[in-house]
Motif scaffolding. Structure first.
Motif, PDB file in Angstrom:
ATOM      1  N   ALA A 178      -8.022  -1.874  -4.762  1.00 54.58           N
ATOM      2  CA  ALA A 178      -9.384  -1.701  -4.254  1.00 54.58           C
ATOM      3  C   ALA A 178      -9.496  -2.064  -2.774  1.00 54.58           C
ATOM      4  O   ALA A 178     -10.004  -1.257  -1.977  1.00 54.58           O
ATOM      5  CB  ALA A 178     -10.370  -2.516  -5.092  1.00 54.58           C
ATOM      6  N   PRO A 179      -9.022  -3.260  -2.335  1.00 54.24           N
ATOM      7  CA  PRO A 179      -9.112  -3.549  -0.897  1.00 54.24           C
ATOM      8  C   PRO A 179      -8.229  -2.635  -0.051  1.00 54.24           C
ATOM      9  O   PRO A 179      -8.579  -2.317   1.088  1.00 54.24           O
ATOM     10  CB  PRO A 179      -8.662  -5.011  -0.792  1.00 54.24           C
ATOM     11  N   LEU A 180      -7.104  -2.185  -0.610  1.00 53.13           N
ATOM     12  CA  LEU A 180      -6.233  -1.268   0.134  1.00 53.13           C
ATOM     13  C   LEU A 180      -6.923   0.067   0.380  1.00 53.13           C
ATOM     14  O   LEU A 180      -6.940   0.582   1.510  1.00 53.13           O
ATOM     15  CB  LEU A 180      -4.928  -1.057  -0.635  1.00 53.13           C
ATOM     16  N   LEU A 181      -7.531   0.627  -0.669  1.00 53.33           N
ATOM     17  CA  LEU A 181      -8.223   1.905  -0.516  1.00 53.33           C
ATOM     18  C   LEU A 181      -9.433   1.765   0.400  1.00 53.33           C
ATOM     19  O   LEU A 181      -9.672   2.622   1.264  1.00 53.33           O
ATOM     20  CB  LEU A 181      -8.661   2.426  -1.878  1.00 53.33           C
ATOM     21  N   ALA A 182     -10.208   0.689   0.225  1.00 49.73           N
ATOM     22  CA  ALA A 182     -11.407   0.503   1.040  1.00 49.73           C
ATOM     23  C   ALA A 182     -11.054   0.352   2.517  1.00 49.73           C
ATOM     24  O   ALA A 182     -11.682   0.983   3.386  1.00 49.73           O
ATOM     25  CB  ALA A 182     -12.179  -0.724   0.555  1.00 49.73           C
ATOM     26  N   SER A 183     -10.047  -0.462   2.822  1.00 50.37           N
ATOM     27  CA  SER A 183      -9.669  -0.667   4.223  1.00 50.37           C
ATOM     28  C   SER A 183      -9.032   0.579   4.818  1.00 50.37           C
ATOM     29  O   SER A 183      -9.232   0.891   5.996  1.00 50.37           O
ATOM     30  CB  SER A 183      -8.727  -1.866   4.344  1.00 50.37           C
ATOM     31  N   ASN A 184      -8.293   1.338   3.994  1.00 53.72           N
ATOM     32  CA  ASN A 184      -7.684   2.564   4.496  1.00 53.72           C
ATOM     33  C   ASN A 184      -8.739   3.608   4.818  1.00 53.72           C
ATOM     34  O   ASN A 184      -8.678   4.277   5.855  1.00 53.72           O
ATOM     35  CB  ASN A 184      -6.690   3.106   3.471  1.00 53.72           C
TER      36      ASN A 184
END
Length: 271
Positions: A178-184
């Protein structure tokens, strides 16, 4: 003296499910056990590569990327010491889907440049996860992911055998998603506001920064275990594990996990 007082502090362990076994990371060593084609359980262990730098350890973002790089550097060591090990992506369907996603992703990027916006970036990021989802649903990988969580969870809690532990774990890599997709998505959207035609170098920089952000969020959650914010941050990862990422393993598969755990404890001097 109580049993709890006699028990030494458990090692901090991580892991990665293999198609036919389990890889476990300890503080200084790695260990793996797999089910060979002839039915035997074979295991191996070795020392983990490590970048030792105070500058890296003290730099948020960069330290996460480096630590993930160290974990990936273990994989060829495992294959050399344990040729029977089958990696998660060692499957023709997974490799085929990865190639399709690469080609399809390039087409989606071209379409998203003019009109996709944030929703287009989110769709593209979700599309890139398809090979991982296919890998989990093919073969025994999801079951060995469950073995990983059960073996490590039972060891950490001291509660008993792996069969009695849950197949979800608070330190699973799914909590990075979730944080990876959001930050990307946020980083790519910002990049396209700054540059008319972002090149591959800029895209790679956003990807690395997203990994760094995701690892920092993961580490923050572990430091604040039990807080309401941590529970919210972990909710998507737990659901991903429950619905897709893990499957209840069989007793023979749990035996492989027990062998991997015994080998890492032996290698770390806790056997």
């Amino acid at each position: 003296m109580s049993v709890a007082a006699e028990r030494p502090e458990p090692l901090r362990l991580g892991g990665m499910a293999l198609r036919n076994g389990l890889l476990v990371h300890g503080p200084t060593m790695w260990a793996a056990a797999v089910r060979a084609p002839d039915g035997r359980i074979v295991s191996a262990s070795g020392r983990k590569p490590r970048v030792r730098s105070r500058a890296v350890d003290g730099l948020p973002g960069a330290r996460g990327v480096v630590r993930l790089g160290e974990a990936m550097a273990v994989i060829p060591l495992v294959k050399r010491a344990l040729p029977e090990a089958r990696l998660p992506w060692q499957d023709a369907r997974v490799l085929g889907s990865a190639a399709a996603v690469t080609l399809g992703g390039a087409a989606l990027k071209r379409r998203a440049r003019g009109r996709g916006g944030v929703l287009g970036e989110a769709a593209l990021a979700g599309f890139s996860l398809l090979p991982s989802f296919l890998a989990l649903r093919s073969g025994d990988l999801a079951a060995y992911h469950g073995v990983e969580h059960k073996a490590i969870g039972a060891y950490e809690s001291g509660a008993g055998d792996a069969r009695d532990a849950t197949k979800e774990h608070d330190r699973c890599g799914s909590h990075l998603m979730a944080p990876l997709l959001a930050s990307n998505v946020a980083g790519t959207a910002l990049l396209r506001r700054v540059l008319d035609k972002p090149g591959p170098v800029a895209g790679a920089a956003v990807s690395l920064a997203s990994i760094g952000v995701a690892v920092e969020v993961f580490a923050w959650s572990e430091r604040h275990d039990g807080s309401r914010t941590t529970a919210l941050l972990r909710r998507p990862g737990h659901e991903l594990q429950r619905v897709l990422g893990t499957r209840e393993p069989t007793e023979p598969q749990l035996d492989v996990g027990r062998a991997a755990l015994a080998e890492i404890l032996r290698a770390e001097g806790r056997g």
